[in-house]
Design a protein around this motif. Structure first.
Motif, short mmCIF file in Angstrom:
data_model
loop_
_atom_site.label_atom_id
_atom_site.label_comp_id
_atom_site.label_asym_id
_atom_site.label_seq_id
_atom_site.Cartn_x
_atom_site.Cartn_y
_atom_site.Cartn_z
N THR A 21 0.72 -1.16 0.18
CA THR A 21 0.04 0.03 0.03
C THR A 21 0.82 1.24 -0.05
O THR A 21 2.03 1.12 0.17
N GLN A 22 0.19 2.32 -0.19
CA GLN A 22 0.94 3.84 -0.08
C GLN A 22 1.72 3.77 1.08
O GLN A 22 2.76 4.35 1.20
N SER A 49 2.67 1.74 -5.87
CA SER A 49 1.78 1.18 -4.68
C SER A 49 0.62 0.66 -5.20
O SER A 49 0.27 0.72 -6.34
N THR A 51 -2.13 1.33 -4.02
CA THR A 51 -3.29 2.28 -3.49
C THR A 51 -3.65 3.10 -4.88
O THR A 51 -2.77 3.75 -5.42
N TRP A 59 -1.05 5.57 -6.98
CA TRP A 59 0.09 6.32 -6.26
C TRP A 59 1.34 5.54 -6.28
O TRP A 59 1.57 4.22 -6.52
N TYR A 60 2.59 6.25 -6.56
CA TYR A 60 3.81 5.54 -6.65
C TYR A 60 4.66 6.47 -5.82
O TYR A 60 4.29 7.52 -5.33
N SER A 70 4.82 10.84 -2.19
CA SER A 70 3.86 9.95 -3.11
C SER A 70 3.15 11.00 -4.21
O SER A 70 2.85 12.09 -4.15
#
Length: 87
Positions: A21-22, A49, A51, A59-60, A70
């Motif tokens: 996850t983020q 991620s 998310t 998101w990355y 992020s």
């Protein structure tokens, strides 16, 4: 396609891998020096991620940055990924 975390398995870990996850990515950034030492690797660049931002974006986290941030990108963008597994 038989790629990505869903397809990753080893003898010790036969399945259950997923994208972090983020929030988990932020923890990985905080502990990146220890992770790099333990796994003899260098996490740098952008990592996805799990998310999602919306239907077309996710998101990355950029591990090359000196401050974690992020950012969102289109899901079709080519970034790295690092699988995690719950025990």
């Amino acid at each position: 396609a038989a790629t990505g975390c869903a397809n990753y398995s080893t003898t010790e870990f036969p399945g259950g891998w997923r994208l972090p996850t983020q929030r988990e990515m932020m923890l990985m950034w905080l502990f990146r020096k220890g992770i790099n030492t333990i796994y003899n690797t260098q996490m740098s660049g952008q990592y996805w991620s799990a998310t999602e931002k919306d239907a077309s974006g996710a998101w990355y986290l950029d591990f090359s940055e000196t401050v974690p941030e992020s950012k969102a990108a289109a899901k079709g963008t080519s970034y790295k990924y690092r699988c995690v597994r719950d025990y």
